[in-house]
Design an enzyme around this catalytic site. Structure first.
Site, PDB file in Angstrom:
ATOM      1  N   ARG A   1       0.882  -1.338  -0.105  1.00  0.00           N
ATOM      2  CA  ARG A   1      -0.147   0.014   0.236  1.00  0.00           C
ATOM      3  C   ARG A   1       0.796   1.318  -0.010  1.00  0.00           C
ATOM      4  O   ARG A   1       0.375   2.456  -0.471  1.00  0.00           O
ATOM      5  CB  ARG A   1      -0.704   0.006   1.182  1.00  0.00           C
TER       6      ARG A   1
ATOM      7  N   ASP B   1      12.941  16.159  24.818  1.00  0.00           N
ATOM      8  CA  ASP B   1      11.979  16.951  25.748  1.00  0.00           C
ATOM      9  C   ASP B   1      12.810  18.037  26.174  1.00  0.00           C
ATOM     10  O   ASP B   1      12.217  18.871  27.089  1.00  0.00           O
ATOM     11  CB  ASP B   1      11.570  15.845  26.615  1.00  0.00           C
TER      12      ASP B   1
ATOM     13  N   GLU C   1      18.123  21.785  25.224  1.00  0.00           N
ATOM     14  CA  GLU C   1      19.720  21.847  25.227  1.00  0.00           C
ATOM     15  C   GLU C   1      19.940  20.732  24.054  1.00  0.00           C
ATOM     16  O   GLU C   1      20.890  20.602  23.421  1.00  0.00           O
ATOM     17  CB  GLU C   1      20.131  21.520  26.438  1.00  0.00           C
ATOM     18  N   THR C   2      19.442  19.566  24.388  1.00  0.00           N
ATOM     19  CA  THR C   2      19.588  18.572  23.317  1.00  0.00           C
ATOM     20  C   THR C   2      19.218  18.765  21.734  1.00  0.00           C
ATOM     21  O   THR C   2      19.924  18.399  20.950  1.00  0.00           O
ATOM     22  CB  THR C   2      18.750  17.251  23.607  1.00  0.00           C
TER      23      THR C   2
ATOM     24  N   CYS D   1       5.564  20.315  30.934  1.00  0.00           N
ATOM     25  CA  CYS D   1       4.636  19.276  30.672  1.00  0.00           C
ATOM     26  C   CYS D   1       3.896  19.113  31.784  1.00  0.00           C
ATOM     27  O   CYS D   1       2.702  18.996  31.835  1.00  0.00           O
ATOM     28  CB  CYS D   1       5.134  17.916  30.573  1.00  0.00           C
TER      29      CYS D   1
ATOM     30  N   CYS E   1      24.863  27.785  11.594  1.00  0.00           N
ATOM     31  CA  CYS E   1      25.250  27.495  10.344  1.00  0.00           C
ATOM     32  C   CYS E   1      26.040  28.323   9.410  1.00  0.00           C
ATOM     33  O   CYS E   1      26.820  28.150   8.610  1.00  0.00           O
ATOM     34  CB  CYS E   1      23.951  27.096   9.649  1.00  0.00           C
TER      35      CYS E   1
END
Lengths: 343, 76
Positions: free
Chosen positions: A13, A131, A134-135, A189, A248
């Site tokens: 599919r 979550d 920083e990451t 959260c 960048c």
């Protein structure tokens, strides 16, 4: 039935979708993807990618399954929560049962400046299931430096966002948001809550972008932002990379620089703090468990030990990380770690 | 007063205010949003000088992180 026709049946599919076809499915089947974080977003994205027949999926997550995850973290079960199974392990098991034709690997560890190259080098795409900011900035630095495309995704309450980032061709996360939000300025959260429906919307958009990139070599140029409760389905044109971007354009890559020390982090959505030595260490969990068992109740599984220290609970991993539940004060957590695990 | 579209909804605001002022009035923190005006991203360093016009179509996207991590780094 030969293996080839078996593969065709499973994906028929998807192959029928004109933009994918046999050629696209072939590209998908050779892809190597890292999903960073396997909570809500990561669970839903991983499952879709595995069902779609990617070649190799690596899932990395530092946390373990708890009861209140089950509302939205779709790969996990009550049994996983009862047994305190690390999310990356539970995900690996669930995903392998879904599609044995995909190579699935779960890593129980924190993604850090020290470890990101080992974890993510040589992969085609990185998918955001984290979550915290920083990451994400760390992933962004690494992705831009190495030229690896990644898909940012996040949700809070009923609101969600998604953006595909092709380093130097489209804006990176710091082109749009150059600086980490000031500590304490963000919603959590546990104040705003989170609906599983918006998780699925964000993950679905991320996976759509991944599949499209694998097949056609490009992301959408737009950044999605939706509110599923208010029924607002919107996007903006992400534009061009910013000529003054610290990442960048200026290649500062300060999040890749990393530091030595002990990182103490309050964990998303609960009264818990993670303590992480940097660089990571290798603990003899059995020995530590035996030592602590003289004074406290200790439960263990192959991946971690759980220690009940008065009203606190400490979960200790072999790489030296500890999650201490029952407090949110960072210094107090560090003190508990130093006292019972060491410096 | 002038009328703008804010995330697809009609909104009346004071005339002659900048994007920075608008964020203030909406109680939004600048480092947590991106802004598109009339289908083009407006760079952050222009928010204090970019004056909102009658009929402008403005999108404000929130930089969401999911959970919140308050990260305290201590060196051992």
């Amino acid at each position: 039935m030969s293996d080839v026709s078996g593969k065709q049946n499973r994906y028929s599919r998807q192959v029928l979708f004109p933009a994918i076809g046999e050629a696209g499915q072939e590209k998908i089947s050779r892809s190597r993807i890292v999903v960073v974080g396997c909570g809500a977003l990561g669970s839903v994205s991983s499952e879709m990618l595995v069902r779609a027949g990617v070649g190799y999926l690596r899932v990395i997550d530092r946390d373990f399954v708890e009861l209140n995850n089950l509302q939205r973290q779709s790969l996990f079960t009550e049994s996983d929560a009862d047994q305190t199974i690390p999310k990356a392990i539970a995900a690996q098991k669930a995903l392998r049962r879904i599609n044995s034709g995909v190579s699935v690997e779960g890593l129980v560890q924190d993604l850090t400046a020290d470890s990101i190259a080992d974890v993510c080098d040589g992969f085609d795409l990185l998918v955001d299931g984290t979550d915290n900011f920083e990451t994400r900035y760390l992933i962004n630095d690494f992705a831009v430096q190495r030229g690896i495309p990644w898909v940012y995704g996040a949700a809070l309450g009923s609101y969600g966002v998604c953006l595909g980032i092709e380093p130097r061709k489209s804006p990176c996360i710091r082109c749009l948001f150059p600086d980490l939000p000031p500590r304490g300025s963000v919603e959590t959260c546990d104040t705003a809550g989170i609906l599983s429906s918006v998780i699925h919307v964000v993950s679905a958009t991320q996976v759509s972008q991944v599949l499209r990139f694998l097949v056609e070599g490009r992301f959408s140029s737009r950044m999605l932002h939706v509110d599923v409760w208010k029924d607002e389905w919107r996007s903006i044109a992400a534009g061009q990379p910013d000529a003054t971007c610290p990442c960048c354009a200026k290649e500062q890559f300060e999040f890749l620089a990393g530091e030595q020390g002990t990182f103490v982090t309050q964990l998303c959505g609960r009264d818990a703090v993670q303590v992480r030595p940097s660089p990571s260490v290798s603990l003899d969990l059995h020995e530590i468990g035996e030592r602590l068992r003289r004074s406290f109740e200790v439960r263990s599984n192959p991946y971690l030990i759980r220690v009940q220290i008065d009203e606190l609970e400490m979960v200790l991993f072999a790489d030296g990380r500890a999650v201490i539940k029952g407090l949110s004060d960072l210094s107090a957590a560090r003190a508990v770690y130093a006292k019972y695990v060491g410096n | 007063m002038i009328e703008i579209q804010l995330n697809g909804q009609k909104k009346e605001i004071r005339a002659a205010i900048t994007l920075a002022h608008l964020l203030d009035e909406l109680k939004l923190k600048p480092e947590r949003v991106a802004i598109e005006v009339n289908r083009e991203i407006v760079k952050r360093d222009q928010w204090s000088s970019c004056v909102v016009q009658d009929g402008d179509s403005i999108e404000i996207v929130h930089f969401v992180g999911g959970g919140s991590i308050s990260r305290c780094q201590t060196n051992s």
